[in-house]
Write a protein that holds these residues in place. Sequence first.
Motif: not given
Length: 397
Positions: A329-333, A352-359
């Motif tokens: 989570r990061f506001a400027e994601g 609203p603020d989730i950066m996802r990384f599928g591995i």
Amino acid sequence: MTDFAHTRALFELPEGVVYLDGNSLGPLPKAAAGRVMRTLRAEWGEMLITAWNRAGWMGWPARLGERIGRLIGAPEGSVMVGDTLSVKIYQALAAALEMRPGRKVILSDSGNFPSDLYMAEGLIRTLGQGHELRIVGPGQVADALDESVAALLLSEVDYRTGRRHDMAALTARAHAVGALTIWDLAHSAGALPVDVAAARADFAAGCTYKYLNAGPGAPAFIYVAPEHLPAVRPALPGWLGHERPFDFSPGYAPAPGIGRMRIGTPPVLQMAALEAALDIWEGVDMAALAARAEELTALFIDLVEDSCPELSLVTPRAPARRGSQVSFRFAEGYAVIQALIGRGVIGDFRAPDIMRFGIAPLYIGEADIRRAAAALADIMKNRLWDRPEYRARAPVT
Ligand SMILES: *Cc1c(COP(=O)(O)O)cnc(C)c1O
């Protein structure tokens, strides 16, 4: 032991790209182009309408369903391919509600995918029988199960956070109060070992364009526990789910087994791509896949937490409680993800603020994880995300 260097070589992965978005759209299997071309030229082109018989197109949804069944622990004759996941969720839910007359609650959680919840609302409106969609937090599901609940509708792995429900435990709990379960496997099939039979799931559905790599618009699949099949009256009774479609009779009679979950004409070109994608799964040991996913997700979490103190982990730390995905989570994601994509590291963003990384272990290795973490560290440390062009939102995030 599965050789993941070998499976990686079976995909088209552009030079210089680290692809951590296979949880939205898997990469192109190298064999898919030739397989689709064969269907185009040798089947559609040469055989025209006769290909439905001569190339076996009509039997593909069931055949491909069997192959997916092996990846999710489904017995023979219980999985059918077709339509989209949203439609399959609607079908499963409609069947479950009809099997529990007198009960009015559909229980779901706030981690479920919006389309699943919209489908539930739409079905409630169509039925007009006073059903209610009850949404609780992911941690409250077990306690919210009571004898008013007709159906428990959950995604096993939360599309945003990567948190994984205990499918077997929640299904047992649902059954103890007489409720049926519908599991959305969008982020499970091809990501984790799944065993719908051992978990005693009543219904399940998933898509094939994420971790199964069958391409954009590839059809979904649905699982119905064999003991329920005779009782399932399809709410979307299409002609190809009829017991004798080519009688063209005005009255509907369901096909004897899982065939009744078919609706209409299947997407043949996408099924050709799906067939090529499923070839890669032959010989993949799902336990080895899980071990590799655990190792790679843990490594990514460690590296990012060490170098990016501004980011907070939203994915559970306990490996058994997460899917094959890591989210921060990061506001400027949104801007951070755009900056990463600019460096060839592709992840995605969920409001609203989730950066996802599928591995996805089939094609992601340790070097990719180290490169992605280093790029993220540089972008965070030097505020490289802080540029107007990275903030401009595209229609697809
Ligand atoms: C991706 C996803 C869907 C998408 O449904 P479609 O009908 O294939 O667009 C549904 N549920 C979940 C949990 C998903 O992650």
